[in-house]
Design an enzyme around this catalytic site. Sequence first.
Site, PDB file in Angstrom:
ATOM      1  N   HIS A 267       0.854  -1.189   0.000  1.00 46.07           N
ATOM      2  CA  HIS A 267       0.000   0.000   0.000  1.00 46.07           C
ATOM      3  C   HIS A 267       0.889   1.238   0.000  1.00 46.07           C
ATOM      4  O   HIS A 267       1.893   1.276   0.716  1.00 46.07           O
ATOM      5  CB  HIS A 267      -0.892  -0.016   1.240  1.00 46.07           C
ATOM      6  N   ARG A 290      -7.353   9.985  -0.149  1.00 45.97           N
ATOM      7  CA  ARG A 290      -7.106  10.341  -1.547  1.00 45.97           C
ATOM      8  C   ARG A 290      -8.407  10.355  -2.356  1.00 45.97           C
ATOM      9  O   ARG A 290      -8.560  11.135  -3.290  1.00 45.97           O
ATOM     10  CB  ARG A 290      -6.111   9.362  -2.165  1.00 45.97           C
TER      11      ARG A 290
END
Length: 630
Positions: A267, A290
């Site tokens: 990640h 995000r």
Amino acid sequence: MTQVIVVGGGLGGMSAAHTIVQAGGRVVVLDKSAFCGGNSTKATSGINGAGSRTQRLQGSQDTVEIFEADTAKSAAEGCRPELVKALTHNSGPSIDWLMDSFDLNLDTISRMAAHTHPRTHRGGAGGQFPGMMITYGLMEKLDAIAAADPATARIVNKATVTKLLRDSTGAVIGCEYTDKDGATHQEMGPVVLATGGFGADYSDNSLLASVEQDWRGLTAWKGIPSDKVPPLRSLPTTNGPHCTGDGIKIALDVGGGTRDLHCVQVHPTGIVDPRDPDAKVKWLAAEALRGHGGVLLDRDGNRFANELGKRDYVSGRMWKQDKFPYRLILNSAASSEIAWHCEHYRGRGLMKTQTGAELAREMGISVEKLRATFGAYSRSAAEHAKTGKTDEWGKLFYPNTPVVVEDTFNVAMVTPLIHYCMGGIAANEHGQVLTKAETVIPGLFAAGEVIGGIHGTNRLGGSSLLDCVVYGRLAGTSASQYMLSNLARGGAGNSRPTTVTIEQGGSKIEVKVSGANAAATAVASTTSASAAAPSATAAPAESAAPTGPQVISMEEVKKHNSNDDCWVVVDGGVYDVTDFLDDHPGGKKAITIYAGKDATEQFMMMHKPEIIVKYGTEFKVGELAPSAKL
């Protein structure tokens, strides 16, 4: 076989257990940790679903077919269509099941990276991370069922399953486990493995070590100089210490197959704690940050990727760019949409609020450089809105633009880290475990991250909680059907004798059962005089005078501020949690950063108030002095 055994008490195991109970079955959950929950409680962004009631009420144009296509695209060359279809086509009903069966609020949807539609569900009012809220909801209900009717459900913690038991035909008929004292026990029945992945075992004989070289050959890393792709085990992780691949190993011992073990997900946004930048276990900056407009910048103040690209793509871009430290930056509009997350990270000292000028100064760049980067990004967003043209990174979605340097930002330093294992046990779309030859192993099922192949080479954000619920329900249904079928045939496969030991008041009773229809034999053991119950003529014990709780000043609490002497304050109570640190599901560091402090605000952000009453009473040493509460 009159019960199903579920190994693992995270969301996959809890979903399987509730499915079994709802089908009228009996279940025992075995978990090696002191508390259930596992990594599921750490999931920060939400749970995916297409066709859910929430989506329908909001007029979403999403469909299970679109979700299926998005998942297949992300899985790339590792896609297994039957597993992807089961995951995505059961997603909407699984969201509705969570809301209807457990009264969970999943009324907000957002878009995660590499999704064409918003479909990641969470509660809009804040209060807890989605994984915590969902998993605790199922845990609390199963606890209530077990308390009200132990014949229907039992939960055994600190129970480490070491092997599966089979009959002469090769069918799995139970398991063996060791308890906290090292004693060995057996449970009989079909088994659902829901033990999670192996992303925390860095030892030389670990599954991570065995796949390290194959992992380096993943397609995602092609085009990146080999010296810039770090060794897999050099990376930090989000995984708790329980993630050691136990379920995979015991399945292998009975002939189980595996799929895609080398597909370990990295990640891109593990949060770097400025107080401990080299920590091996890190918090995750939720992908939802995000999704709501977070921008990634390298140390020079440049964007370098589509922030909403696949996880392996963004991680690869970070390595190729090789300009650490990277920062995740949310403007005020993005921050307001996901305010609870930002508040949580700030409270842990992992994120800070900065003006544009402060951010530029900390990065060692000019305000004008930051202005130019934000300006170019904002112009790309406006151009895309008008013409559909993407920027140089191919970005399609620009939430909460424009971004201007005069704004105030929430900022965290981030780095790639091990997050999830796409590889695991071979299983089919019904949650039945398969051999290396792709044949079903009777009596053995799997759910959640322990299954390999569902996500191919890359998992979409929001689909980890989903695979726990979907495959937990599928495995629970399959195991219930298997058990019913066996009972209808006269209990085939339950010929192994079972011994249940009951101890009360110093005496012991052993009940031995040698088959589905066999009578039980009870044997009472003798006890020593010292262990026997007191006689009727014994003098009653003198009652101690009642005392009130000890009142402790904040000055005293502050003295207990280390790993070896850790006190914290929660909701006016003072707790000595020194002996609890190793058992904390979120890791000891999640507590020790509040050693000698009042942790009420952060505790209540993550837990329901009754949790401290249920689990904390034995650690309570007193009440905080009233003057310290002001």
